[in-house]
Design an enzyme around this catalytic site. Structure first.
Site, PDB file in Angstrom:
ATOM      1  N   TRP A 126      34.068  87.547 135.457  1.00  0.00           N
ATOM      2  CA  TRP A 126      34.960  88.479 135.623  1.00  0.00           C
ATOM      3  C   TRP A 126      34.804  90.050 135.948  1.00  0.00           C
ATOM      4  O   TRP A 126      35.257  90.885 135.981  1.00  0.00           O
ATOM      5  CB  TRP A 126      36.238  88.041 134.814  1.00  0.00           C
ATOM      6  CG  TRP A 126      37.237  88.906 135.271  1.00  0.00           C
ATOM      7  CD1 TRP A 126      38.214  88.951 136.425  1.00  0.00           C
ATOM      8  CD2 TRP A 126      37.661  90.814 134.563  1.00  0.00           C
ATOM      9  NE1 TRP A 126      39.845  90.286 136.189  1.00  0.00           N
ATOM     10  CE2 TRP A 126      39.150  90.790 134.960  1.00  0.00           C
ATOM     11  CE3 TRP A 126      37.393  91.046 133.530  1.00  0.00           C
ATOM     12  CZ2 TRP A 126      39.682  92.064 134.230  1.00  0.00           C
ATOM     13  CZ3 TRP A 126      37.881  92.246 133.201  1.00  0.00           C
ATOM     14  CH2 TRP A 126      38.951  92.563 133.700  1.00  0.00           C
ATOM     15  N   ASP A 127      33.426  89.969 134.636  1.00  0.00           N
ATOM     16  CA  ASP A 127      33.453  91.155 134.025  1.00  0.00           C
ATOM     17  C   ASP A 127      31.338  91.553 134.275  1.00  0.00           C
ATOM     18  O   ASP A 127      31.022  91.509 133.232  1.00  0.00           O
ATOM     19  CB  ASP A 127      33.623  91.702 132.349  1.00  0.00           C
ATOM     20  CG  ASP A 127      34.078  93.514 132.575  1.00  0.00           C
ATOM     21  OD1 ASP A 127      33.625  94.159 133.131  1.00  0.00           O
ATOM     22  OD2 ASP A 127      33.742  93.312 130.647  1.00  0.00           O
ATOM     23  N   LEU A 128      31.225  90.887 135.130  1.00  0.00           N
ATOM     24  CA  LEU A 128      29.420  91.143 134.770  1.00  0.00           C
ATOM     25  C   LEU A 128      28.882  92.444 136.175  1.00  0.00           C
ATOM     26  O   LEU A 128      28.211  92.489 136.665  1.00  0.00           O
ATOM     27  CB  LEU A 128      28.486  89.645 135.305  1.00  0.00           C
ATOM     28  CG  LEU A 128      27.461  89.355 135.763  1.00  0.00           C
ATOM     29  CD1 LEU A 128      27.314  88.819 134.158  1.00  0.00           C
ATOM     30  CD2 LEU A 128      27.217  88.624 136.708  1.00  0.00           C
TER      31      LEU A 128
END
Length: 292
Positions: A192-194
Protein backbone atom coordinates in the site's frame (compact mmCIF):
# COMPACT_ATOMS: atom_id res chain seq x y z
CA UNK A 1 18.63 8.09 29.87
CA UNK A 2 15.03 8.08 28.59
CA UNK A 3 14.60 8.10 24.83
CA UNK A 4 13.50 11.67 23.95
CA UNK A 5 10.55 12.40 21.67
CA UNK A 6 11.84 14.27 18.59
CA UNK A 7 10.37 17.75 18.19
CA UNK A 8 9.29 17.10 14.61
CA UNK A 9 7.43 13.94 15.62
CA UNK A 10 5.70 15.78 18.46
CA UNK A 11 4.70 18.57 16.08
CA UNK A 12 3.21 16.10 13.62
CA UNK A 13 1.07 14.44 16.28
CA UNK A 14 -0.08 17.78 17.66
CA UNK A 15 -1.27 18.90 14.22
CA UNK A 16 -2.29 15.71 12.41
CA UNK A 17 -3.05 13.10 15.06
CA UNK A 18 -4.02 14.69 18.40
CA UNK A 19 -5.95 11.56 19.40
CA UNK A 20 -2.58 9.82 19.80
CA UNK A 21 -0.97 12.48 22.01
CA UNK A 22 -1.44 10.33 25.15
CA UNK A 23 0.54 7.58 23.39
CA UNK A 24 3.23 10.11 22.49
CA UNK A 25 3.53 11.32 26.09
CA UNK A 26 4.01 7.71 27.19
CA UNK A 27 6.52 6.96 24.41
CA UNK A 28 9.74 7.34 26.50
CA UNK A 29 8.34 4.92 29.08
CA UNK A 30 7.26 2.49 26.35
CA UNK A 31 10.72 2.61 24.81
CA UNK A 32 12.36 1.81 28.16
CA UNK A 33 9.90 -1.02 28.75
CA UNK A 34 10.54 -2.67 25.39
CA UNK A 35 14.32 -2.25 25.66
CA UNK A 36 14.21 -4.07 28.98
CA UNK A 37 11.69 -6.70 27.88
CA UNK A 38 13.82 -7.75 24.90
CA UNK A 39 17.18 -7.12 26.63
CA UNK A 40 18.22 -4.59 24.00
CA UNK A 41 21.07 -2.11 24.03
CA UNK A 42 20.64 1.23 22.24
CA UNK A 43 23.11 1.45 19.36
CA UNK A 44 22.76 4.97 18.01
CA UNK A 45 20.39 7.92 17.73
CA UNK A 46 16.72 7.25 17.14
CA UNK A 47 15.11 8.13 13.81
CA UNK A 48 11.51 8.81 12.94
CA UNK A 49 9.18 9.08 9.99
CA UNK A 50 5.72 10.58 10.00
CA UNK A 51 4.40 8.26 12.71
CA UNK A 52 6.95 5.82 14.12
CA UNK A 53 10.03 6.15 16.29
CA UNK A 54 12.80 3.75 15.23
CA UNK A 55 15.67 3.03 17.62
CA UNK A 56 18.79 1.14 16.47
CA UNK A 57 19.58 -1.57 18.99
CA UNK A 58 21.74 -4.64 19.57
CA UNK A 59 20.22 -7.91 20.78
CA UNK A 60 21.80 -10.06 23.50
CA UNK A 61 23.49 -12.21 20.82
CA UNK A 62 25.00 -8.97 19.36
CA UNK A 63 22.72 -9.04 16.33
CA UNK A 64 21.90 -5.50 15.14
CA UNK A 65 18.19 -4.69 14.94
CA UNK A 66 15.78 -1.78 15.26
CA UNK A 67 12.96 -1.22 17.72
CA UNK A 68 9.93 0.31 16.00
CA UNK A 69 7.34 2.05 18.14
CA UNK A 70 4.08 3.49 16.78
CA UNK A 71 0.50 3.85 17.96
CA UNK A 72 -1.79 1.11 16.74
CA UNK A 73 -4.37 2.18 14.18
CA UNK A 74 -6.36 0.71 11.30
CA UNK A 75 -3.58 1.28 8.76
CA UNK A 76 -0.65 -0.31 10.59
CA UNK A 77 -2.44 -2.88 12.73
CA UNK A 78 -1.79 -5.59 10.13
CA UNK A 79 1.90 -4.77 9.71
CA UNK A 80 3.24 -7.58 11.96
CA UNK A 81 0.93 -10.10 10.31
CA UNK A 82 2.06 -9.07 6.83
CA UNK A 83 5.75 -9.08 7.73
CA UNK A 84 5.40 -12.51 9.32
CA UNK A 85 3.61 -13.74 6.18
CA UNK A 86 6.35 -12.43 3.87
CA UNK A 87 8.99 -13.97 6.16
CA UNK A 88 11.77 -11.75 4.83
CA UNK A 89 10.97 -12.23 1.14
CA UNK A 90 11.27 -8.76 -0.39
CA UNK A 91 10.54 -7.20 3.01
CA UNK A 92 12.32 -6.58 6.28
CA UNK A 93 12.33 -9.49 8.75
CA UNK A 94 10.09 -9.26 11.80
CA UNK A 95 12.19 -10.57 14.69
CA UNK A 96 9.69 -10.09 17.54
CA UNK A 97 6.36 -8.42 18.20
CA UNK A 98 4.60 -7.24 21.34
CA UNK A 99 0.89 -7.57 20.58
CA UNK A 100 -0.52 -5.31 23.35
CA UNK A 101 1.60 -2.28 22.37
CA UNK A 102 2.21 -3.03 18.69
CA UNK A 103 5.98 -2.67 19.27
CA UNK A 104 8.15 -4.49 16.74
CA UNK A 105 11.73 -5.67 16.71
CA UNK A 106 12.95 -5.64 13.13
CA UNK A 107 15.99 -6.63 11.10
CA UNK A 108 18.28 -3.62 10.76
CA UNK A 109 18.68 -2.33 7.21
CA UNK A 110 20.87 0.50 5.90
CA UNK A 111 18.80 3.62 6.58
CA UNK A 112 21.49 5.77 4.95
CA UNK A 113 20.79 4.11 1.58
CA UNK A 114 17.12 4.49 0.59
CA UNK A 115 16.04 3.71 -2.94
CA UNK A 116 15.23 7.42 -3.35
CA UNK A 117 19.00 8.03 -3.58
CA UNK A 118 18.93 6.41 -7.03
CA UNK A 119 17.48 8.10 -10.11
CA UNK A 120 13.77 7.31 -10.31
CA UNK A 121 14.33 5.76 -13.73
CA UNK A 122 16.50 3.11 -12.06
CA UNK A 123 14.42 2.73 -8.93
CA UNK A 124 11.23 1.81 -10.76
CA UNK A 125 12.70 -1.57 -11.75
CA UNK A 126 13.44 -2.27 -8.07
CA UNK A 127 9.88 -1.32 -7.10
CA UNK A 128 8.48 -3.62 -9.79
CA UNK A 129 10.64 -6.53 -8.63
CA UNK A 130 9.67 -6.06 -4.98
CA UNK A 131 5.96 -5.81 -5.77
CA UNK A 132 6.11 -8.96 -7.87
CA UNK A 133 7.35 -10.88 -4.82
CA UNK A 134 5.22 -9.12 -2.21
CA UNK A 135 1.94 -9.79 -4.02
CA UNK A 136 1.29 -13.25 -2.58
CA UNK A 137 -2.17 -14.44 -1.49
CA UNK A 138 -3.17 -12.39 1.54
CA UNK A 139 -3.55 -14.13 4.90
CA UNK A 140 -6.80 -13.88 6.88
CA UNK A 141 -7.12 -10.84 9.10
CA UNK A 142 -5.89 -8.18 6.68
CA UNK A 143 -8.27 -5.30 5.90
CA UNK A 144 -9.76 -5.58 2.41
CA UNK A 145 -9.77 -3.32 -0.60
CA UNK A 146 -13.48 -4.06 -1.03
CA UNK A 147 -14.26 -2.42 2.31
CA UNK A 148 -11.92 0.50 1.64
CA UNK A 149 -13.27 1.21 -1.85
CA UNK A 150 -16.88 0.87 -0.70
CA UNK A 151 -16.27 3.39 2.08
CA UNK A 152 -14.62 5.77 -0.40
CA UNK A 153 -17.63 5.69 -2.69
CA UNK A 154 -19.99 6.57 0.14
CA UNK A 155 -18.00 9.81 0.49
CA UNK A 156 -18.45 10.77 -3.16
CA UNK A 157 -20.61 13.81 -2.25
CA UNK A 158 -17.52 15.37 -0.64
CA UNK A 159 -16.12 15.95 -4.14
CA UNK A 160 -18.57 18.85 -4.46
CA UNK A 161 -16.27 20.75 -2.10
CA UNK A 162 -13.74 21.08 -4.93
CA UNK A 163 -14.15 24.67 -6.06
CA UNK A 164 -12.66 24.28 -9.54
CA UNK A 165 -15.22 22.70 -11.92
CA UNK A 166 -12.50 21.03 -14.02
CA UNK A 167 -10.92 19.47 -10.95
CA UNK A 168 -14.31 18.38 -9.69
CA UNK A 169 -15.05 16.66 -13.02
CA UNK A 170 -11.68 14.91 -12.85
CA UNK A 171 -12.30 13.68 -9.30
CA UNK A 172 -15.76 12.43 -10.24
CA UNK A 173 -14.18 10.47 -13.10
CA UNK A 174 -11.88 8.85 -10.52
CA UNK A 175 -14.92 7.90 -8.44
CA UNK A 176 -16.58 6.41 -11.53
CA UNK A 177 -13.45 4.36 -12.22
CA UNK A 178 -13.43 3.13 -8.63
CA UNK A 179 -17.06 2.06 -8.88
CA UNK A 180 -16.26 0.11 -12.05
CA UNK A 181 -13.15 -1.54 -10.58
CA UNK A 182 -14.72 -2.68 -7.33
CA UNK A 183 -16.05 -5.82 -9.02
CA UNK A 184 -12.39 -6.98 -9.28
CA UNK A 185 -11.08 -6.31 -5.76
CA UNK A 186 -8.39 -9.02 -5.79
CA UNK A 187 -6.98 -11.01 -2.88
CA UNK A 188 -3.23 -10.32 -2.96
CA UNK A 189 -1.25 -8.98 -0.03
CA UNK A 190 -0.52 -5.33 -0.85
CA UNK A 191 2.11 -3.12 0.73
CA UNK A 192 0.00 0.00 0.00
CA UNK A 193 2.85 2.50 0.62
CA UNK A 194 5.82 1.28 -1.42
CA UNK A 195 7.43 4.58 -2.36
CA UNK A 196 11.16 5.09 -2.83
CA UNK A 197 11.88 6.02 0.80
CA UNK A 198 10.20 2.82 2.01
CA UNK A 199 12.84 0.70 0.30
CA UNK A 200 16.23 0.35 2.00
CA UNK A 201 19.46 -1.37 1.09
CA UNK A 202 20.27 -4.59 2.91
CA UNK A 203 23.33 -6.75 3.46
CA UNK A 204 21.43 -9.98 2.70
CA UNK A 205 19.80 -8.77 -0.52
CA UNK A 206 20.13 -5.50 -2.44
CA UNK A 207 16.78 -3.94 -1.49
CA UNK A 208 13.95 -4.63 0.97
CA UNK A 209 10.58 -3.02 1.63
CA UNK A 210 9.75 -1.49 5.00
CA UNK A 211 6.72 0.12 6.67
CA UNK A 212 3.81 -1.67 4.97
CA UNK A 213 0.20 -0.65 5.56
CA UNK A 214 -1.16 -4.00 4.36
CA UNK A 215 -4.35 -4.51 2.40
CA UNK A 216 -5.86 -7.58 0.76
CA UNK A 217 -6.74 -6.52 -2.76
CA UNK A 218 -5.84 -5.99 -6.39
CA UNK A 219 -2.11 -5.54 -7.17
CA UNK A 220 -2.88 -2.43 -9.24
CA UNK A 221 -3.85 -0.57 -6.05
CA UNK A 222 -0.14 -0.68 -5.15
CA UNK A 223 1.13 1.39 -8.10
CA UNK A 224 0.36 4.94 -6.99
CA UNK A 225 3.12 5.45 -4.37
CA UNK A 226 5.83 4.97 -7.00
CA UNK A 227 4.01 7.31 -9.40
CA UNK A 228 3.42 10.31 -7.14
CA UNK A 229 6.69 10.02 -5.19
CA UNK A 230 8.17 12.91 -7.20
CA UNK A 231 6.86 15.28 -9.82
CA UNK A 232 6.66 13.66 -13.23
CA UNK A 233 6.03 14.88 -16.72
CA UNK A 234 3.17 13.00 -18.41
CA UNK A 235 5.70 11.17 -20.60
CA UNK A 236 7.78 10.02 -17.62
CA UNK A 237 4.64 9.11 -15.72
CA UNK A 238 3.39 6.86 -18.52
CA UNK A 239 6.82 5.24 -18.82
CA UNK A 240 6.79 4.42 -15.11
CA UNK A 241 3.17 3.22 -15.22
CA UNK A 242 3.82 1.02 -18.27
CA UNK A 243 6.93 -0.47 -16.69
CA UNK A 244 4.95 -1.49 -13.62
CA UNK A 245 1.94 -2.87 -15.47
CA UNK A 246 4.12 -4.89 -17.84
CA UNK A 247 6.41 -6.20 -15.11
CA UNK A 248 3.46 -7.25 -12.96
CA UNK A 249 1.42 -8.57 -15.94
CA UNK A 250 -1.51 -6.30 -15.10
CA UNK A 251 -4.42 -5.55 -17.37
CA UNK A 252 -3.86 -1.90 -18.26
CA UNK A 253 -7.49 -0.68 -18.02
CA UNK A 254 -7.84 -2.35 -14.62
CA UNK A 255 -4.51 -0.90 -13.50
CA UNK A 256 -5.67 2.53 -14.64
CA UNK A 257 -8.94 2.21 -12.72
CA UNK A 258 -7.30 1.19 -9.44
CA UNK A 259 -4.67 3.94 -9.78
CA UNK A 260 -7.50 6.45 -10.24
CA UNK A 261 -9.03 4.97 -7.09
CA UNK A 262 -5.88 5.96 -5.24
CA UNK A 263 -6.30 9.50 -6.57
CA UNK A 264 -9.84 9.44 -5.20
CA UNK A 265 -8.54 8.22 -1.83
CA UNK A 266 -5.89 10.94 -1.65
CA UNK A 267 -8.41 13.58 -2.69
CA UNK A 268 -10.91 12.54 -0.04
CA UNK A 269 -8.22 12.76 2.62
CA UNK A 270 -7.33 16.27 1.45
CA UNK A 271 -10.97 17.31 1.56
CA UNK A 272 -11.26 15.99 5.12
CA UNK A 273 -8.25 18.17 5.97
CA UNK A 274 -10.06 21.24 4.65
CA UNK A 275 -8.51 21.50 1.20
CA UNK A 276 -10.76 22.59 -1.67
CA UNK A 277 -8.44 21.97 -4.61
CA UNK A 278 -7.03 18.86 -6.25
CA UNK A 279 -3.34 18.30 -5.56
CA UNK A 280 -1.40 19.14 -8.77
CA UNK A 281 0.44 15.80 -8.89
CA UNK A 282 -2.79 13.88 -8.34
CA UNK A 283 -4.45 15.94 -11.05
CA UNK A 284 -1.59 15.24 -13.46
CA UNK A 285 -1.73 11.51 -12.83
CA UNK A 286 -5.51 11.33 -13.23
CA UNK A 287 -5.62 13.52 -16.33
CA UNK A 288 -2.74 11.67 -17.99
CA UNK A 289 -4.24 8.22 -17.41
CA UNK A 290 -7.75 9.27 -18.41
CA UNK A 291 -6.51 11.00 -21.57
CA UNK A 292 -4.52 8.06 -22.83
Amino acid sequence: MPIPVPDALAAYYAKQSPEHLPWLRALPTLADTMLEQWSLKVDGPARHGMVALVIPVVRPDRTPAVLKLQPRDEENDGEPLALRHWAGTAAVHLLDHDEPTGSMLLERLDASRPLSALPASEGIAVIADLLSRLHVPAPPGIRTLTDIATAMLTERPLLNRLTNPTERTLAIACADATAAAISEPGNRLLHWDLHYDNVLASSRTPWLAIDPKPISGHPAFDLMPSLDNAYLTPTALLHRFDHLTESLSLDRPTATAWTLARTLQNTLWSLHDGETTLHPIQATIAHTLLSR
